[in-house]
Enzyme design. Structure first.
Site, PDB file in Angstrom:
ATOM      1  CE1 TYR A 159     -14.222  28.374  13.215  1.00  0.00           C
ATOM      2  CE2 TYR A 159     -13.564  30.182  11.807  1.00  0.00           C
ATOM      3  CZ  TYR A 159     -14.277  29.714  12.878  1.00  0.00           C
ATOM      4  OH  TYR A 159     -15.046  30.566  13.611  1.00  0.00           O
ATOM      5  CE  LYS A 226     -16.977  41.499   2.568  1.00  0.00           C
ATOM      6  NZ  LYS A 226     -17.668  42.818   2.443  1.00  0.00           N
ATOM      7  CG  ASP A 280     -21.017  43.351   4.155  1.00  0.00           C
ATOM      8  OD1 ASP A 280     -21.172  42.542   3.241  1.00  0.00           O
ATOM      9  OD2 ASP A 280     -20.457  44.448   3.976  1.00  0.00           O
ATOM     10  CG  ASP A 304     -18.090  30.371  14.326  1.00  0.00           C
ATOM     11  OD1 ASP A 304     -19.069  30.152  15.067  1.00  0.00           O
ATOM     12  OD2 ASP A 304     -16.940  30.412  14.755  1.00  0.00           O
TER      13      ASP A 304
END
Length: 586
Positions: A159, A226, A280, A304
């Site tokens: 971002y 992740k 995930d 987000d």
């Protein structure tokens, strides 16, 4: 000299003394009306917040509102300027503010007003509490289990906008450097972006999340990442997060591994558990076992996605609150858009802005006023007094306007709510749920770890932390007794004069003492210990550790951090982990 912003004649500014926010009984608080539906919901919410404060404190406390101009209203006052400099200065001056939704103007050269505000004020933490209120329509069978606060890092990650368009000169330069200097391989004409994750940015975000958990009696903080794929960005976020917990909050935190290995699943009184989850898997857990998670700390992109996805579980972003914070300056905000087709219709649900105001009251330390709103709101929804969005989903509901919903909520608050009784009920329910989780951990620890999404990825997840140590000058016989008494196959030998750690194993004793014909009661540990030990940092992946063990024909590694051995991992640990959790090649 301010052009349009006028501080109220009454009230006193909020200030910061040391690291502490000092809120007077008559504070000046900023507000931005917002665009589109902003004026409708802001007018309603201002009345509700004022009524809650009046009821809770009997007139002793009162907010003195200062209007700050951004967006379309600012453009009309400042000759087309949507983000005037004096607005930025006002946010810093009043410290605490709340704003309605803003529209980013169409045309080149304009940043998102929300992004600009975060960057210019360095509001590095986006804080999004997500919980279910009784009566609110939800797609879940048990939405009441959702009660989590997300801390999303606001200033880093993809971002940041460090990206280069395919075909541009800058893209070509970066692509050439990556291929020729760094050996990178990717498709031609790819758009390129850079993902910075820093130790500084990570630690201040995680620090704020842990502080929140401590101050609000939360049970755990989970680092969402992740790191199994992006080891040096998201994996580093995970490692730095654990460092903050250990180095700055070591007296009030334990890791999930300690919870299971040292405390057998029973959470010590006054301790917060620091966990981590692959992103995930976190999405799955918030559907399957949301009650296992209290506070989430994560990076910009993950945050987000998670914020909106979890909000959808409890009624959608229309009632999801949010805030953007620096160390002290905080701007609370509606998390939805401006919905221009409903502007000035007095129609929409004010919930998102309303509960952002509840967050604001809590941040100011005015918990009684905040509780009045959160306790009265579900009673109103349960009675079916709702705006059009919920009326479509609730059979027999009474549809009301935005202003009428505010009237009804104020009337409900003024009618009297037994705050102490409600709080006691909530606390008893919370304690009951925590006991139930603890019982499951005690009875089936491994099954609970798997069921709650804990998948070991690094050696720190499976290492033995309670190390047995001996000194060089001690006899091998002493070391043998230490191994037998503690049922371990090896002991760590404390550093020698050169600062090198060592290790002494049962195999060493068999080969060097028994087979070598030496006397364990007269042989010193230093004479047969292995030095230097093979050490790896705690973020080393399980696969990397396996490669090191097999490549060096070792059966164990020590885990070292800051020049200190903090744990040990063996080939048996890796075998048992793979056998219990399976093995992923991703």
């Amino acid at each position: 000299m301010p052009r349009h912003i006028r501080m109220p004649d009454t009230g006193e500014k909020i200030r910061v003394e040391g690291d502490r926010l000092v809120v007077p009984d008559q504070p000046v608080v900023g507000f931005v009306e917002g665009d589109g539906i902003g004026p409708d919901i802001t007018r309603a919410c201002l009345r509700i917040w004022d009524a809650a404060v009046e009821k809770a404190y009997g007139g002793k406390r009162k907010i003195h509102w200062c209007e700050i101009y951004l967006g379309e209203k600012a453009a009309g006052l400042y000759d087309g300027e949507y983000f005037p400099q004096e607005a930025l200065e006002a946010f810093e001056d009043v410290i605490v503010s709340i704003k309605g939704p803003l529209t980013t103007p169409v045309g080149g050269g304009f940043r998102s007003l929300n992004v600009a505000l975060r960057q210019d004020l360095d509001l590095y933490a986006c804080v999004r509490p997500v919980r279910h209120y009784s009566g609110v329509p939800s797609p879940l069978k048990h939405p009441g289990k959702v009660d989590v606060v997300i801390f999303r890092e606001n200033t880093e990650d993809v971002y940041c906008g460090i990206e280069f368009k395919s075909g541009s000169e800058e893209n070509a330069k970066l692509a050439k450097f990556l291929r020729e200097e760094m050996g990178a391989d990717f498709f031609e004409d790819a758009g390129l972006g850079i993902k910075p994750i820093s130790e500084f940015g990570t630690k201040r975000l995680v620090r704020k999340a842990i502080q929140y958990a401590v101050e609000h009696g939360r049970e755990s903080v989970t680092l969402v990442h992740k790191g199994n794929i992006m080891k040096f960005t998201e994996g580093a976020f995970r490692s730095w997060g654990y460092e903050v917990a250990r180095d700055e909050f070591g007296d009030v935190t334990i890791t999930e591994e300690q919870l299971y290995n040292e405390y057998k699943g029973k959470q010590p009184e006054g301790k917060i558990v620091i966990k981590d989850r692959i992103a995930d898997i976190m999405f799955q857990m918030m559907l399957l076992r949301p009650e296992e998670f209290d506070v989430l700390a994560t990076m910009n992109l993950n945050g987000d996605y998670l914020s909106d996805a979890i909000a959808a579980e409890v009624g959608g972003v229309g009632i999801a609150p949010g805030a953007n914070m620096s160390d002290h300056v905080a701007v609370f905000e509606a998390t939805h858009g401006t919905a221009p087709k409903y502007a000035n219709l007095d129609k929409v649900n004010p919930g998102s802005l309303l509960f952002s105001g509840v967050m604001m009251l809590e941040y100011m330390g005015w918990q009684e006023a905040a509780d009045l709103i959160t306790l009265a709101y579900p009673e109103l929804i349960t009675d079916g007094v709702v705006t059009y969005d919920f009326a479509r989903q609730i059979t027999g509901a009474t549809e009301v306007k935005t202003s009428e919903f505010a009237d009804a909520l104020i009337e409900r608050m003024r009618g009297g709510i037994d705050l102490e009784a409600k709080r006691k009920q909530q606390q008893e329910q919370l304690a009951k749920e925590r006991r139930q989780r603890e019982i499951r951990r005690l009875l089936e620890p491994m099954e609970e770890m798997i069921a709650t999404g804990k998948v070991p990825t690094a050696v720190s997840d499976l290492m033995t932390r309670s190390l047995i140590t001996v000194r060089d000058e001690e006899t091998v016989e002493v070391a043998m007794h230490a191994m037998a008494d503690n049922d371990v196959n090896a002991v760590v030998v404390e550093p020698d004069e050169g600062g090198q750690w060592g290790i002494l194993t049962k195999r060493d004793i068999v080969t060097k003492i028994v087979n070598g014909g030496r006397n364990p009661s007269t042989t010193r540990v230093a004479d047969i210990a292995t030095r230097p030990v093979l050490s790896v940092p705690p973020e080393t992946t399980i696969r990397e550790a396996a490669n090191i063990l097999s490549g060096n024909q070792f059966s164990r590694l020590t885990i070292e951090q800051g020049g200190r051995v903090i744990g040990m991992v063996t080939e048996d640990d890796i075998f048992q982990t793979v056998e219990k959790f399976g093995w992923s090649v991703e």
